[in-house]
Motif scaffolding. Structure first.
Motif, mmCIF file in Angstrom:
data_model
loop_
_atom_site.group_PDB
_atom_site.id
_atom_site.type_symbol
_atom_site.label_atom_id
_atom_site.label_comp_id
_atom_site.label_asym_id
_atom_site.label_seq_id
_atom_site.Cartn_x
_atom_site.Cartn_y
_atom_site.Cartn_z
ATOM 1 N N VAL A 1 -49.604 -41.547 105.284
ATOM 2 C CA VAL A 1 -49.445 -40.961 103.953
ATOM 3 C C VAL A 1 -50.650 -40.079 103.650
ATOM 4 C CG1 VAL A 1 -48.981 -41.452 101.524
ATOM 5 C CG2 VAL A 1 -48.365 -43.146 103.269
ATOM 6 N N ASP A 2 -50.402 -38.800 103.392
ATOM 7 C CA ASP A 2 -51.496 -37.876 103.051
ATOM 8 C C ASP A 2 -50.871 -36.654 102.392
ATOM 9 O OD1 ASP A 2 -54.626 -37.470 104.572
ATOM 10 O OD2 ASP A 2 -53.743 -35.938 103.225
ATOM 11 N N ASP A 3 -51.518 -36.143 101.347
ATOM 12 C CA ASP A 3 -50.947 -34.957 100.691
ATOM 13 C C ASP A 3 -51.176 -33.697 101.525
ATOM 14 O OD1 ASP A 3 -53.698 -35.522 99.883
ATOM 15 O OD2 ASP A 3 -53.547 -33.704 98.669
ATOM 16 N N LEU B 1 -53.280 -44.747 104.796
ATOM 17 C CA LEU B 1 -53.067 -44.256 103.443
ATOM 18 C C LEU B 1 -54.259 -43.450 102.942
ATOM 19 C CD1 LEU B 1 -51.310 -44.333 100.864
ATOM 20 C CD2 LEU B 1 -52.241 -46.620 100.395
ATOM 21 N N ASP B 2 -53.985 -42.187 102.631
ATOM 22 C CA ASP B 2 -54.993 -41.315 102.024
ATOM 23 C C ASP B 2 -55.337 -41.855 100.636
ATOM 24 O OD1 ASP B 2 -56.581 -39.106 101.479
ATOM 25 O OD2 ASP B 2 -54.879 -37.839 100.896
ATOM 26 N N VAL B 3 -56.622 -41.764 100.249
ATOM 27 C CA VAL B 3 -57.007 -42.277 98.927
ATOM 28 C C VAL B 3 -56.722 -41.230 97.846
ATOM 29 C CG1 VAL B 3 -58.882 -43.130 97.483
ATOM 30 C CG2 VAL B 3 -58.766 -43.800 99.889
ATOM 31 N N ILE B 4 -57.228 -39.993 98.075
ATOM 32 C CA ILE B 4 -57.120 -38.951 97.049
ATOM 33 C C ILE B 4 -55.828 -38.162 97.224
ATOM 34 C CG2 ILE B 4 -58.281 -36.999 95.942
ATOM 35 C CD1 ILE B 4 -60.141 -39.324 95.998
ATOM 36 N N MET B 5 -54.921 -38.332 96.284
ATOM 37 C CA MET B 5 -53.681 -37.557 96.308
ATOM 38 C C MET B 5 -53.334 -37.205 94.877
ATOM 39 S SD MET B 5 -51.255 -39.505 99.099
ATOM 40 C CE MET B 5 -51.410 -41.146 98.388
#
Ligand SMILES: [Mg+2]
Length: 316
Positions: free
Chosen positions: A26-28, A69-73
């Motif tokens: 998961v990453d924007d 999992l990306d933190v900043i989205m």
């Protein structure tokens, strides 16, 4: 075989069976997803999500073995995604590894507090991320196996009694909230002692497996549960089911077993030389009259009556 030995050999088998663990990235930023995908595509089944919400939707439908999992989205950030996953039964046990460009201890501690297993810095080092993912996927698969062993009857593959006790507790509360009836079927193989005496215990095990397979195939509604209750006794739980429907189901199960025509030369069931069942059925709307234990006792009493009345029949 001791359980630890069984687990070890099962996990070995898993590794050699070329199981491809399912990883959700998961990453924007698509470019970040691509970088991780390159690392894992060969040995894993990789899925991708570019927002927190789509990650949650994916996990609720088809829970993966691990999430990077990306933190900043934008919108829902990684911490919120993780917090929500941990609150839901179906997704709570999926290991979450946070991937972030931030490098401060506060951020790391917030990620771990949200339920993350680990914290990986961007840009990722392929060897490090591969090793950490391997560790957490292995632990996850071992936990899954252990859960399976703890809740399954090894001979028949059916739910065991512990599993049944948990299930009836949950379904009882569900039916109570909705004012629905819940039915229990107590099922016993007729003259199973004579069967074992005649054919031996190994053949007896085969008979138990055949009956279990019939029962498993017979109860197909999503929340029905069939469990091995003791020796040759099985129990079935049918949530949101009235007594009359449960009786019809029991009758159809009796027919399925006699259709199998498993030879039983020493049965005391009259005019029969095949394996037959007796079934006791009871139902109640939780909260009205009976407790769980009383409902099961009632089904057991009805089973006893079916036996007394000549076996190969339904008591209700
Ligand atoms: Mg981001």
């Amino acid at each position: 075989m001791p359980i630890t030995k069984t687990l070890a050999s099962l996990t070995d088998n898993l590794e050699f069976a070329a199981y491809r663990p399912r990883i959700l990235i998961v990453d924007d930023q698509v470019i970040n997803i691509q970088a991780l995908n390159q690392i894992f595509a060969r040995d894993h089944e990789v899925f991708m999500a570019t927002s927190g919400q789509s990650a949650l939707d994916f996990c609720r439908k088809t829970p993966p073995d691990l999430i990077l999992l990306d933190v900043i989205m934008p919108g829902m950030d990684g911490l919120e995604v993780c917090t929500q996953l941990k609150q839901e039964e179906l997704t709570a046990d999926i290991p979450v590894l946070f991937v972030t460009a931030q490098n401060d201890a506060n951020e790391e501690s917030r990620a771990l507090m949200a339920g993350g297993m680990d914290f990986i810095s961007k840009p990722v080092n392929p060897d490090v991320v591969r090793a950490r993912v391997h560790t957490h996927v292995t632990l996850k698969l071992q936990r899954d196996l252990l859960k399976q062993l703890v809740f399954t009857d090894p001979l028949t593959g059916l739910a065991n009694r512990r599993n049944f006790d948990q299930a009836i507790d949950k379904e009882w509360r569900h039916c109570q909230r909705n004012g629905k009836s819940l039915a229990v079927l107590m099922i016993d193989i007729d003259c199973f002692k004579q069967y074992n005496d005649t054919y031996g215990h190994l053949q007896g095990d085969t008979c138990l497996q055949a009956v279990a397979a019939c029962l498993q195939a017979g109860f197909r509604r999503p929340h029905d549960i069939v469990a091995r209750y003791g020796g040759e006794e099985f129990i079935c739980l049918m949530p949101e089911c009235e007594l009359q429907s449960a009786i019809s189901k029991a009758a159809s199960v009796l027919r399925t077993i006699t259709d199998q025509a498993i030879p039983h030369s020493s049965t005391k069931v009259s005019d029969s030389n095949i394996v037959t069942l007796s079934i006791g059925v009871a139902a109640t709307v939780p909260g009205d009259q009976l407790s769980i234990a009383e409902l099961i006792a009632k089904a057991d009493q009805k089973l006893y009556e079916a036996k007394q009345a000549g076996r190969n029949r339904v008591g209700a």
